[in-house]
Design a protein around this motif. Structure first.
Motif, mmCIF file in Angstrom:
data_model
loop_
_atom_site.group_PDB
_atom_site.id
_atom_site.type_symbol
_atom_site.label_atom_id
_atom_site.label_comp_id
_atom_site.label_asym_id
_atom_site.label_seq_id
_atom_site.Cartn_x
_atom_site.Cartn_y
_atom_site.Cartn_z
ATOM 1 N N GLN A 57 0.794 -1.228 0.000
ATOM 2 C CA GLN A 57 0.000 0.000 0.000
ATOM 3 C C GLN A 57 0.829 1.282 0.000
ATOM 4 O O GLN A 57 0.454 2.269 -0.623
ATOM 5 N N ASN A 58 1.974 1.296 0.709
ATOM 6 C CA ASN A 58 2.719 2.548 0.828
ATOM 7 C C ASN A 58 4.208 2.287 1.056
ATOM 8 O O ASN A 58 4.717 2.414 2.174
ATOM 9 N N PRO A 59 4.930 1.925 -0.020
ATOM 10 C CA PRO A 59 6.362 1.667 0.116
ATOM 11 C C PRO A 59 7.146 2.845 0.703
ATOM 12 O O PRO A 59 8.058 2.648 1.511
ATOM 13 N N LYS A 60 6.796 4.057 0.305
ATOM 14 C CA LYS A 60 7.505 5.234 0.819
ATOM 15 C C LYS A 60 7.405 5.316 2.341
ATOM 16 O O LYS A 60 8.403 5.575 3.029
ATOM 17 N N GLY A 104 6.705 -5.025 -9.006
ATOM 18 C CA GLY A 104 6.042 -4.139 -8.060
ATOM 19 C C GLY A 104 6.585 -2.728 -7.976
ATOM 20 O O GLY A 104 6.127 -1.930 -7.153
ATOM 21 N N GLY A 105 7.550 -2.402 -8.831
ATOM 22 C CA GLY A 105 8.166 -1.085 -8.754
ATOM 23 C C GLY A 105 7.234 0.075 -9.053
ATOM 24 O O GLY A 105 7.433 1.184 -8.551
ATOM 25 N N ALA A 106 6.207 -0.171 -9.860
ATOM 26 C CA ALA A 106 5.268 0.908 -10.190
ATOM 27 C C ALA A 106 4.560 1.423 -8.943
ATOM 28 O O ALA A 106 4.305 2.620 -8.806
ATOM 29 N N GLN A 107 4.246 0.502 -8.019
ATOM 30 C CA GLN A 107 3.596 0.916 -6.770
ATOM 31 C C GLN A 107 4.529 1.785 -5.933
ATOM 32 O O GLN A 107 4.098 2.723 -5.263
ATOM 33 N N THR A 108 5.810 1.468 -5.969
ATOM 34 C CA THR A 108 6.777 2.283 -5.222
ATOM 35 C C THR A 108 6.874 3.675 -5.819
ATOM 36 O O THR A 108 6.843 4.684 -5.105
ATOM 37 N N LEU A 109 6.970 3.764 -7.138
ATOM 38 C CA LEU A 109 7.016 5.070 -7.797
ATOM 39 C C LEU A 109 5.772 5.884 -7.468
ATOM 40 O O LEU A 109 5.852 7.085 -7.191
ATOM 41 N N SER A 110 4.613 5.241 -7.501
ATOM 42 C CA SER A 110 3.353 5.919 -7.203
ATOM 43 C C SER A 110 3.349 6.502 -5.795
ATOM 44 O O SER A 110 2.828 7.603 -5.564
ATOM 45 N N SER A 111 3.939 5.781 -4.841
ATOM 46 C CA SER A 111 3.952 6.273 -3.461
ATOM 47 C C SER A 111 4.805 7.525 -3.308
ATOM 48 O O SER A 111 4.644 8.283 -2.351
ATOM 49 N N TYR A 112 5.716 7.747 -4.261
ATOM 50 C CA TYR A 112 6.524 8.974 -4.277
ATOM 51 C C TYR A 112 5.934 10.019 -5.225
ATOM 52 O O TYR A 112 6.573 11.032 -5.529
ATOM 53 N N LEU A 114 5.028 9.554 -8.474
ATOM 54 C CA LEU A 114 5.520 9.430 -9.846
ATOM 55 C C LEU A 114 4.692 8.432 -10.650
ATOM 56 O O LEU A 114 4.284 7.391 -10.132
ATOM 57 N N ASP A 115 4.483 8.747 -11.907
ATOM 58 C CA ASP A 115 3.768 7.855 -12.820
ATOM 59 C C ASP A 115 4.784 6.965 -13.537
ATOM 60 O O ASP A 115 5.755 7.465 -14.120
ATOM 61 N N PHE A 116 4.558 5.643 -13.504
ATOM 62 C CA PHE A 116 5.530 4.728 -14.086
ATOM 63 C C PHE A 116 5.756 5.001 -15.572
ATOM 64 O O PHE A 116 6.896 5.019 -16.051
ATOM 65 N N TYR A 120 9.283 5.720 -17.215
ATOM 66 C CA TYR A 120 9.810 4.775 -18.213
ATOM 67 C C TYR A 120 10.227 5.509 -19.496
ATOM 68 O O TYR A 120 11.273 5.215 -20.071
ATOM 69 N N GLN A 121 9.408 6.450 -19.909
ATOM 70 C CA GLN A 121 9.689 7.176 -21.150
ATOM 71 C C GLN A 121 10.888 8.118 -21.023
ATOM 72 O O GLN A 121 11.498 8.486 -22.034
ATOM 73 N N ASN A 122 11.218 8.479 -19.782
ATOM 74 C CA ASN A 122 12.265 9.496 -19.589
ATOM 75 C C ASN A 122 13.447 9.009 -18.745
ATOM 76 O O ASN A 122 14.334 9.804 -18.428
ATOM 77 N N ILE A 123 13.480 7.737 -18.409
ATOM 78 C CA ILE A 123 14.474 7.254 -17.458
ATOM 79 C C ILE A 123 15.912 7.485 -17.927
ATOM 80 O O ILE A 123 16.809 7.728 -17.120
ATOM 81 N N GLU A 124 16.152 7.432 -19.227
ATOM 82 C CA GLU A 124 17.520 7.615 -19.731
ATOM 83 C C GLU A 124 17.804 9.059 -20.142
ATOM 84 O O GLU A 124 18.861 9.360 -20.708
ATOM 85 N N SER A 125 16.859 9.941 -19.804
ATOM 86 C CA SER A 125 17.028 11.356 -20.153
ATOM 87 C C SER A 125 17.465 12.171 -18.935
ATOM 88 O O SER A 125 16.983 11.944 -17.818
ATOM 89 N N ASP A 126 18.330 13.113 -19.160
ATOM 90 C CA ASP A 126 18.779 13.997 -18.075
ATOM 91 C C ASP A 126 17.653 14.909 -17.593
ATOM 92 O O ASP A 126 17.761 15.522 -16.528
ATOM 93 N N SER A 127 16.582 14.978 -18.365
ATOM 94 C CA SER A 127 15.476 15.858 -17.989
ATOM 95 C C SER A 127 14.624 15.276 -16.867
ATOM 96 O O SER A 127 13.848 16.001 -16.235
ATOM 97 N N LEU A 128 14.748 13.977 -16.614
ATOM 98 C CA LEU A 128 13.965 13.354 -15.534
ATOM 99 C C LEU A 128 14.578 13.715 -14.187
ATOM 100 O O LEU A 128 15.701 13.326 -13.876
ATOM 101 N N LYS A 129 13.825 14.449 -13.402
ATOM 102 C CA LYS A 129 14.275 14.832 -12.072
ATOM 103 C C LYS A 129 13.455 14.081 -11.029
ATOM 104 O O LYS A 129 12.230 14.236 -10.961
ATOM 105 N N LEU A 130 14.107 13.260 -10.258
ATOM 106 C CA LEU A 130 13.421 12.506 -9.207
ATOM 107 C C LEU A 130 13.243 13.387 -7.972
ATOM 108 O O LEU A 130 14.080 14.252 -7.690
ATOM 109 N N PRO A 131 12.153 13.182 -7.218
ATOM 110 C CA PRO A 131 11.914 13.972 -6.011
ATOM 111 C C PRO A 131 13.063 13.845 -5.007
ATOM 112 O O PRO A 131 13.694 12.781 -4.906
ATOM 113 N N ASP A 132 13.319 14.897 -4.275
ATOM 114 C CA ASP A 132 14.411 14.893 -3.304
ATOM 115 C C ASP A 132 14.246 13.781 -2.275
ATOM 116 O O ASP A 132 15.230 13.153 -1.863
#
Length: 240
Positions: A57-60, A104-112, A114-116, A120-132
């Protein structure tokens, strides 16, 4: 990581050891289990054997709880799901991200927040900024130990190679092994592990007590089983 020497004084002072594994984001069940076991951070030494993230339910929130407990003295180890998360989000490869998402990684991203699909579309791009908050948790995950041991016990997520010295074993083995560990372990210390749901080792979700000094505690709660807690040295069990 050896819980001994200077930590030996700590072990003499604690009332008991408590061990839990494979929480997979199930923060409510985890808190209920600590309450059921009457966990007291001032008297008990808690070992967490990994897999805080994915599926539940809430990996974060589960990661936050593990970090909070670590600050209070708990021994917190890495699981294979943290390993997949690390490879996906630090390695920044679509293949690694897809492998993590399938587990199950999509559920973890969602808890932070983020939309999987977007990640996925931007993972190899420098433009993807993950939350602090996520970056901070990833830094914490990177430094987690993969096993701990005391005079009588080895604590690990998946198991150990029965044919190698523990100091000669690679990290992947500690996080992923099943066989030949189950049938081949012949060491003197008792190995407590998670990773493999106990219903795959016996006909129930209860803690598995192997005849060759191995104890499996993953009750497969995220698959409809139960979350287990092992008390040592009494070998009493608690579950929710």
């Amino acid at each position: 990581m050896i819980v001994g020497e200077s930590e030996g004084i700590l072990l003499q002072a604690v009332r008991r050891l408590l061990v839990i594994s494979d929480m997979h984001g199930q923060i409510d069940a985890f808190n209920a289990l600590l309450e059921k076991a009457e966990f007291d951070a001032s008297e008990d030494l808690l070992f967490l054997l990994g897999d805080y993230v994915d599926r539940g339910q809430n990996p974060k929130a589960m990661v936050a709880k593990a970090r909070e407990l670590e600050k209070k003295g708990a021994i917190v180890l890495k699981g294979n799901h943290e390993d997949m998360m690390e490879k996906a989000l630090i390695g920044r490869k679509t293949e690694s991200l897809a492998h993590w998402a399938a587990n199950g990684g999509a559920q973890t991203l969602s808890s932070y927040g983020l939309d999987f699909k977007f990640v996925y579309q931007n993972i190899e791009s420098d433009s993807l900024k993950l939350p602090d908050e996520l970056l901070d948790d990833l830094s914490w995950i990177e430094q987690l130990n993969v096993y701990a041991q005391t005079e009588h016990y080895i604590f690990v997520h998946a198991g150990i190679d029965p044919d190698k010295k523990i100091e000669d074993t690679d990290e992947e083995t500690f996080l992923w092994i099943r066989e030949p560990f189950f049938s081949g372990y012949h060491g003197d210390k008792i190995v407590i592990f998670g990773h493999t749901p106990t219903m795959n080792l016996q006909q129930s979700c209860d803690i598995f007590f192997g005849k060759n000094k191995i104890i499996g505690i993953d009750g497969g709660s995220v698959f409809g089983g139960q979350l287990n807690c092992l008390e040592l040295p009494s070998k009493a069990t608690f579950s929710v």
